[in-house]
Design a protein around this motif. Sequence first.
Motif, PDB file in Angstrom:
ATOM      1  N   GLY A 206      53.930  14.496  13.915  1.00  0.00           N
ATOM      2  CA  GLY A 206      52.553  14.977  13.973  1.00  0.00           C
ATOM      3  C   GLY A 206      52.133  15.264  15.391  1.00  0.00           C
ATOM      4  N   SER A 207      50.842  15.430  15.586  1.00  0.00           N
ATOM      5  CA  SER A 207      50.334  15.646  16.938  1.00  0.00           C
ATOM      6  C   SER A 207      50.518  14.362  17.741  1.00  0.00           C
ATOM      7  CB  SER A 207      48.850  16.019  16.885  1.00  0.00           C
ATOM      8  OG  SER A 207      48.076  14.926  16.444  1.00  0.00           O
ATOM      9  N   PRO A 208      50.694  14.476  19.059  1.00  0.00           N
ATOM     10  CA  PRO A 208      50.866  13.266  19.872  1.00  0.00           C
ATOM     11  C   PRO A 208      49.718  12.281  19.702  1.00  0.00           C
ATOM     12  CG  PRO A 208      51.448  15.209  21.150  1.00  0.00           C
ATOM     13  CD  PRO A 208      50.859  15.704  19.858  1.00  0.00           C
ATOM     14  N   GLU A 209      48.487  12.790  19.545  1.00  0.00           N
ATOM     15  CA  GLU A 209      47.334  11.909  19.396  1.00  0.00           C
ATOM     16  C   GLU A 209      47.404  11.123  18.090  1.00  0.00           C
ATOM     17  OE1 GLU A 209      46.696  15.188  22.059  1.00  0.00           O
ATOM     18  OE2 GLU A 209      47.145  15.213  19.917  1.00  0.00           O
ATOM     19  N   SER A 210      47.794  11.796  17.006  1.00  0.00           N
ATOM     20  CA  SER A 210      47.873  11.111  15.710  1.00  0.00           C
ATOM     21  C   SER A 210      49.005  10.097  15.690  1.00  0.00           C
ATOM     22  CB  SER A 210      48.048  12.127  14.576  1.00  0.00           C
ATOM     23  OG  SER A 210      49.275  12.812  14.696  1.00  0.00           O
ATOM     24  N   VAL A 211      50.123  10.425  16.336  1.00  0.00           N
ATOM     25  CA  VAL A 211      51.240   9.479  16.397  1.00  0.00           C
ATOM     26  C   VAL A 211      50.822   8.238  17.185  1.00  0.00           C
ATOM     27  CG1 VAL A 211      53.576   9.120  17.276  1.00  0.00           C
ATOM     28  CG2 VAL A 211      53.008  11.259  16.117  1.00  0.00           C
ATOM     29  N   GLN A 212      50.086   8.434  18.276  1.00  0.00           N
ATOM     30  CA  GLN A 212      49.608   7.285  19.053  1.00  0.00           C
ATOM     31  C   GLN A 212      48.629   6.438  18.250  1.00  0.00           C
ATOM     32  OE1 GLN A 212      48.103   8.626  22.845  1.00  0.00           O
ATOM     33  NE2 GLN A 212      50.141   8.605  23.754  1.00  0.00           N
ATOM     34  N   ARG A 213      47.757   7.088  17.473  1.00  0.00           N
ATOM     35  CA  ARG A 213      46.815   6.323  16.655  1.00  0.00           C
ATOM     36  C   ARG A 213      47.539   5.494  15.601  1.00  0.00           C
ATOM     37  NH1 ARG A 213      43.626  11.063  16.962  1.00  0.00           N
ATOM     38  NH2 ARG A 213      44.368  11.745  14.921  1.00  0.00           N
ATOM     39  N   PHE A 214      48.580   6.087  15.015  1.00  0.00           N
ATOM     40  CA  PHE A 214      49.365   5.344  14.024  1.00  0.00           C
ATOM     41  C   PHE A 214      50.052   4.154  14.679  1.00  0.00           C
ATOM     42  CE2 PHE A 214      53.464   4.834  11.654  1.00  0.00           C
ATOM     43  CZ  PHE A 214      52.917   4.292  10.504  1.00  0.00           C
ATOM     44  N   GLY A 215      50.640   4.375  15.863  1.00  0.00           N
ATOM     45  CA  GLY A 215      51.275   3.277  16.586  1.00  0.00           C
ATOM     46  C   GLY A 215      50.283   2.183  16.943  1.00  0.00           C
ATOM     47  N   ALA A 216      49.059   2.578  17.299  1.00  0.00           N
ATOM     48  CA  ALA A 216      48.037   1.596  17.642  1.00  0.00           C
ATOM     49  C   ALA A 216      47.625   0.778  16.429  1.00  0.00           C
ATOM     50  CB  ALA A 216      46.818   2.298  18.230  1.00  0.00           C
ATOM     51  N   GLU A 217      47.620   1.385  15.234  1.00  0.00           N
ATOM     52  CA  GLU A 217      47.270   0.620  14.040  1.00  0.00           C
ATOM     53  C   GLU A 217      48.379  -0.365  13.685  1.00  0.00           C
ATOM     54  OE1 GLU A 217      45.960   1.308   9.390  1.00  0.00           O
ATOM     55  OE2 GLU A 217      45.081   2.440  11.022  1.00  0.00           O
TER      56      GLU A 217
END
Length: 445
Positions: A206-217
Motif C-alpha cells: 500500500g501507500s507508505p503512510e498506510s503501511v506505517q499506520r498498520f505497523g503502528a497498530e
Amino acid sequence: MRVIVIGAGEVGSSIAADLSESHEVVVVDVDGDRVDELTYSIDVLAIQGDGTSMRTLEEAGIDEADLLIASTDNDETNIVACSAAKALGEVFTIARVKKPDLLDTWNRSDQAFGVDFMVCTDLLSAQAIVTIVGLPAARDADPFAGGTVQMAEFEIPEDSSVAGQTVQEADRFDSLTFVGLLRGEDVEIARGNTPLLAGDYVVVIGSPESVQRFGAELSPEQTPGSAEEIVIVGGSEIGFQVARMLEEQGFEPRLIEEDHDRARDLAERLPNTVVMESDATDIEFLSREHIDEADVVISALTHDEANLLISLLAKQLGSSRAVAVVEHGAYVDLFESVGVDAAVNPREITAEEITRFTHQGRAENISLIHNDRAEVLEIEINERSVLAGRTLQESMADLPEAAVVGAITRGEECIIPRGDTHIEVGDHVIVFARTDVADAVAAAL
C-alpha cells in the motif's frame, strides 16, 4: 540462458539454486568439497577451479555464456573474474563487493573493471537495516513505483488488535492490501476469510503512510519516526553506513566502537553521531549509558555470537527493539526465535539483489519473500497484458490463483485495487505471487 556463477558459498549457492530451475547454470569454486556438495544437491554443473583463470572459464563454457556472476567473499577475485570473462567473450558480468569505495569507482566510470552490474553487500545491508528501523515490527520491507508504494512483512503479536481476525475484519486501513500470509513454511494468498493468527507473518502492500499506520497498530508503543534513541554497536562498515544513512534522515544515533583508532575515525566522519569508545558487552557501561531507554539497538559487530549477545543484553536491560547483523544465514531463524526482533543476513540480501536483477525481464522491480517462496513484482501494463483495458474482476481468471494484485500506480497516484478497478495501458501493477507461478504471472502481465 547459460549462467556461470563464480563462488559456491552461501551467496553463490543460493543464486545457483534459484536460477537452475529455468536456466543452464555452471558453478565454479576452488573448494572441492563445496563442488561435490553442489553436484548432488542442485541441478547444476559444478567445476573445481579458479574463477579468475581463463582456462577454468573456458572449461565452464564462457564462450557460450550469457551471464557471469562473481560472488566469492573476496572483492578483488570477483572483479578479476569479471575482467577475465570480458576478455574471453561477450558476456554480461555481475560482481559482488563489500567495499563501498569500489562501488563508487564503478559508478563514476562506465563499465569499470569489466563489470556491467555491481552489488555492494555492506550498503545493501545498511539500507535494509535503516528501512526496518523506520517500520515498527517490520521483518522485511521494500519500496515500489519510485516510493509511491511500500511492501512490508510484519509479524502479528499475540496482543495485536488484528490477531484472531479474518483479513476482511482486519481490512480497515485506507490504501492498504493484505496480499500474503506466511505460516511456518507455507505461503498463502490472503483472502477475505483467511484468519490472521498470532505468530503469523503477513505481507501488505500500500501507500507508505498506510503501511506505517498498520505497523503502528501492530506495535502501538513503537510509532513510526519515534526511534529518537538509536544505538549502533560496532563501527564496522555496515555500522558506519547505517549511522551515515540515519544522519541523512535527521537522526542523531549513538555508536559504540571498542577500537580507539576506528572510534576516532568514525567520530570525524559522522558529525551528528555520538561515538563512544567502549566494550559493548560491558553491562555496567550499557547501564550507565541508559541502553534501556533506546528505541532501537543495532548490533553490527563482525561476529554472530557477539551480535546475539549484545541484542539479548539490550533486550534484557529494557531496549524496545533489537536488530542484528547475522553473517551465517542458518542462524537467522535462531536469532529471531530467541528474541531478536529482526536479523539481517548480508549474504542473503546480496543473493536476493542479484537474483532480482537476473529475474527482472519485464518487471520494473522484484522483491523476494520468505527465502524466495514468494515474490512481489512491479510490471508496467502494455497492450498485450491480460489486464489492459479490463476490470480486475474480468481479468483475474487469466492469472494463476496463487497471485494477487496489491496496488496499482497511475502517475503519482496509488490505487488500491477492487473488482471494478479498470486497468489502463501505462499503469504499474504490484503483484504478490508464490514463486512457482511468478514466471507465469510476469508473462501474462
